[in-house]
Design a protein around this motif. Sequence first.
Motif, PDB file in Angstrom:
ATOM      1  N   GLY A 144      37.717  28.868  49.736  1.00 52.43           N
ATOM      2  CA  GLY A 144      36.843  29.253  48.637  1.00 52.43           C
ATOM      3  C   GLY A 144      36.580  30.738  48.539  1.00 52.43           C
ATOM      4  N   SER A 145      36.887  31.490  49.597  1.00 54.36           N
ATOM      5  CA  SER A 145      36.650  32.939  49.580  1.00 54.36           C
ATOM      6  C   SER A 145      37.809  33.662  48.901  1.00 54.36           C
ATOM      7  N   GLU A 146      37.554  34.867  48.464  1.00 55.22           N
ATOM      8  CA  GLU A 146      38.583  35.689  47.830  1.00 55.22           C
ATOM      9  C   GLU A 146      39.055  36.773  48.793  1.00 55.22           C
ATOM     10  N   TYR A 147      40.350  37.044  48.743  1.00 57.31           N
ATOM     11  CA  TYR A 147      40.959  38.028  49.625  1.00 57.31           C
ATOM     12  C   TYR A 147      41.859  38.952  48.821  1.00 57.31           C
ATOM     13  N   ALA A 148      42.022  40.162  49.316  1.00 54.09           N
ATOM     14  CA  ALA A 148      42.971  41.116  48.735  1.00 54.09           C
ATOM     15  C   ALA A 148      44.071  41.385  49.750  1.00 54.09           C
ATOM     16  N   ILE A 149      45.294  41.400  49.274  1.00 53.52           N
ATOM     17  CA  ILE A 149      46.452  41.743  50.095  1.00 53.52           C
ATOM     18  C   ILE A 149      46.913  43.141  49.705  1.00 53.52           C
ATOM     19  N   THR A 150      46.933  44.049  50.675  1.00 52.92           N
ATOM     20  CA  THR A 150      47.450  45.397  50.447  1.00 52.92           C
ATOM     21  C   THR A 150      48.782  45.537  51.167  1.00 52.92           C
ATOM     22  N   PHE A 151      49.754  46.151  50.520  1.00 57.69           N
ATOM     23  CA  PHE A 151      51.073  46.335  51.133  1.00 57.69           C
ATOM     24  C   PHE A 151      51.733  47.567  50.551  1.00 57.69           C
ATOM     25  N   SER A 152      52.665  48.124  51.308  1.00 56.06           N
ATOM     26  CA  SER A 152      53.446  49.274  50.841  1.00 56.06           C
ATOM     27  C   SER A 152      54.851  48.809  50.499  1.00 56.06           C
ATOM     28  N   ALA A 153      55.402  49.360  49.426  1.00 52.77           N
ATOM     29  CA  ALA A 153      56.733  48.936  48.990  1.00 52.77           C
ATOM     30  C   ALA A 153      57.507  50.118  48.432  1.00 52.77           C
ATOM     31  N   ALA A 181      51.502  52.067  47.682  1.00 57.75           N
ATOM     32  CA  ALA A 181      50.728  50.949  48.211  1.00 57.75           C
ATOM     33  C   ALA A 181      50.135  50.177  47.041  1.00 57.75           C
ATOM     34  N   TYR A 182      50.179  48.850  47.118  1.00 53.76           N
ATOM     35  CA  TYR A 182      49.681  47.978  46.061  1.00 53.76           C
ATOM     36  C   TYR A 182      48.664  47.001  46.642  1.00 53.76           C
ATOM     37  N   ALA A 183      47.844  46.428  45.763  1.00 50.39           N
ATOM     38  CA  ALA A 183      46.897  45.401  46.193  1.00 50.39           C
ATOM     39  C   ALA A 183      46.816  44.295  45.153  1.00 50.39           C
ATOM     40  N   GLY A 219      67.848  46.250  47.834  1.00 55.55           N
ATOM     41  CA  GLY A 219      66.697  45.369  47.950  1.00 55.55           C
ATOM     42  C   GLY A 219      65.446  46.140  48.310  1.00 55.55           C
ATOM     43  N   PRO A 220      64.266  45.648  47.893  1.00 55.05           N
ATOM     44  CA  PRO A 220      63.016  46.367  48.144  1.00 55.05           C
ATOM     45  C   PRO A 220      62.657  46.426  49.623  1.00 55.05           C
ATOM     46  N   ILE A 221      61.933  47.464  49.987  1.00 50.91           N
ATOM     47  CA  ILE A 221      61.464  47.660  51.365  1.00 50.91           C
ATOM     48  C   ILE A 221      59.976  47.343  51.411  1.00 50.91           C
ATOM     49  N   LEU A 222      59.571  46.631  52.448  1.00 49.95           N
ATOM     50  CA  LEU A 222      58.182  46.199  52.614  1.00 49.95           C
ATOM     51  C   LEU A 222      57.634  46.741  53.927  1.00 49.95           C
ATOM     52  N   ASP A 223      56.375  47.187  53.902  1.00 48.00           N
ATOM     53  CA  ASP A 223      55.745  47.721  55.107  1.00 48.00           C
ATOM     54  C   ASP A 223      54.228  47.589  54.975  1.00 48.00           C
ATOM     55  N   ASN A 224      53.540  47.682  56.101  1.00 46.96           N
ATOM     56  CA  ASN A 224      52.072  47.773  56.134  1.00 46.96           C
ATOM     57  C   ASN A 224      51.374  46.705  55.298  1.00 46.96           C
ATOM     58  N   VAL A 225      51.425  45.478  55.748  1.00 50.16           N
ATOM     59  CA  VAL A 225      50.773  44.367  55.056  1.00 50.16           C
ATOM     60  C   VAL A 225      49.404  44.134  55.689  1.00 50.16           C
ATOM     61  N   ALA A 226      48.363  44.235  54.878  1.00 51.67           N
ATOM     62  CA  ALA A 226      46.995  44.085  55.368  1.00 51.67           C
ATOM     63  C   ALA A 226      46.223  43.140  54.464  1.00 51.67           C
ATOM     64  N   VAL A 227      45.105  42.645  54.965  1.00 52.28           N
ATOM     65  CA  VAL A 227      44.270  41.713  54.210  1.00 52.28           C
ATOM     66  C   VAL A 227      42.817  42.150  54.323  1.00 52.28           C
ATOM     67  N   LYS A 228      42.041  41.836  53.306  1.00 54.04           N
ATOM     68  CA  LYS A 228      40.609  42.110  53.345  1.00 54.04           C
ATOM     69  C   LYS A 228      39.880  41.035  52.558  1.00 54.04           C
ATOM     70  N   GLU A 247      33.405  48.129  46.200  1.00 52.23           N
ATOM     71  CA  GLU A 247      34.049  46.929  46.748  1.00 52.23           C
ATOM     72  C   GLU A 247      35.455  46.817  46.188  1.00 52.23           C
ATOM     73  N   GLY A 248      36.422  46.726  47.097  1.00 52.59           N
ATOM     74  CA  GLY A 248      37.810  46.652  46.667  1.00 52.59           C
ATOM     75  C   GLY A 248      38.720  46.343  47.834  1.00 52.59           C
ATOM     76  N   PRO A 249      40.027  46.521  47.671  1.00 54.38           N
ATOM     77  CA  PRO A 249      41.004  46.126  48.691  1.00 54.38           C
ATOM     78  C   PRO A 249      40.990  47.053  49.898  1.00 54.38           C
ATOM     79  N   TRP A 250      41.707  46.615  50.930  1.00 57.33           N
ATOM     80  CA  TRP A 250      41.876  47.415  52.143  1.00 57.33           C
ATOM     81  C   TRP A 250      42.635  48.687  51.807  1.00 57.33           C
ATOM     82  N   MET A 251      42.155  49.797  52.357  1.00 59.42           N
ATOM     83  CA  MET A 251      42.840  51.074  52.193  1.00 59.42           C
ATOM     84  C   MET A 251      43.182  51.618  53.570  1.00 59.42           C
ATOM     85  N   PHE A 252      44.428  52.020  53.746  1.00 56.81           N
ATOM     86  CA  PHE A 252      44.865  52.544  55.033  1.00 56.81           C
ATOM     87  C   PHE A 252      44.311  53.946  55.240  1.00 56.81           C
TER      88      PHE A 252
END
Length: 401
Positions: free
Chosen positions: A114-123, A158-160, A186-195, A215-220
């Motif tokens: 039931g909770s909401e989460y943000a996924i942050t990742f670098s591409a 970085a996207y969220a 093909g795309p490159i993926l790195d630094n996957v985080a959650v908040k 209030e917003g997503p995880w920031m490195f």
Amino acid sequence: MEQDSARRSVAMLALCSALLFMAAPASLASTAPVEDGLLSNGDFESAPVGGFAKSASVADGASSVPDWTINGTVELISAGQHQGGMILIVPQGDHAVRLGNDASIGQVVQVEKGSEYAITFSAARTCAQLEALNVSMLGGVSQTVDLQTLYNIEGWDAYALAFQATDEEAHIQFMNPGMEDDPTCGPILDNVAVKKLFTPDKPKDNVVINGDFEEGPWMFPNTSFGVLLPTNLDEQTSALPGWMIESNRAVRYVDSDEYKVPQGKRAIELLSGKEGIISQMVETTPQKEYSLTFTLGSAGDSCQPPMAVMAFAGDQAQNFHYSPMGNATSQSANVTFTARAERTRVAFYSVYYNTRSDDHSSLCGPVIDDIRVWGLNAAAGLKASIGLVLGIVAVVGIVLF
């Protein structure tokens, strides 16, 4: 009697042992929800069995990328690695993964239902102009992020994205939906985080939710490019609680560690002109007069002038140019409007397409912060009405005279 008492004691002991045994699996199986920050091996710096290869290594099998499950051709790449005449980009650290045609990589995380989460990742993209990443949270949402537009000269962003947990487990998966002729693309993926996200309460005398963007997503930390928020038309499940990104280009979520922020810790930098719109539907009373105020500023990232914001409030729209006085780095703006319905749209976009003076390929724009909408009080309304009446009387008197 003593034998009966002894038998009862033994039976009770056996029952307690049985109950403990039955409870043990559940206790062992229970896992705390994921903590804010990198997922397990979210930066792909954990070495696979046998260590990192000196050149690109094709992952084969679930254990070839520690803590991740893969499908298809997934490569572990290293910083500075060459492919033909091209150097592969690793967003941060020494390693990342590249996804081949129709390949995917995923991880199961424990969440609160039931909770909401943000996924942050670098591409980053490699050799194909139209590369993309499909991000899905099984049991949640699925969204494809277009990597065609690069927002900075480093070649990665970085996207969220956000999702609502429908169960106590979330299967987060990244897939390359492309089918390129060259399988090494093909795309490159790195630094996957959650908040875990929280929707702030509405402040007193302000109907805007999360108008200060705190209030917003995880920031490195130590990342000078902020986090891009791509198109999201659901204000109920947004990486920026309360807000929607309406257009086909992203806006940038910035913090005061790397940017100039008008107030507090975080703000929004508007990019790509009309292609980067942020909006919110706020609760209003029909026929009541309201004031929309916000702070307009510069991110301090060498963005070339002129900079301006178009602000919308119901049927009102007004253009505000960034022109601070003296040593100020921000200025206040105000739009007065009359609500026509029980929900009124407020929205913002950058009037111009701006780039940095030290890097003409990096998109930038004005910063907005501290957005407020409140109803004008009865005294203000009465004052305005009296002024209107006096104005009409004066005009009538002049005509009669």
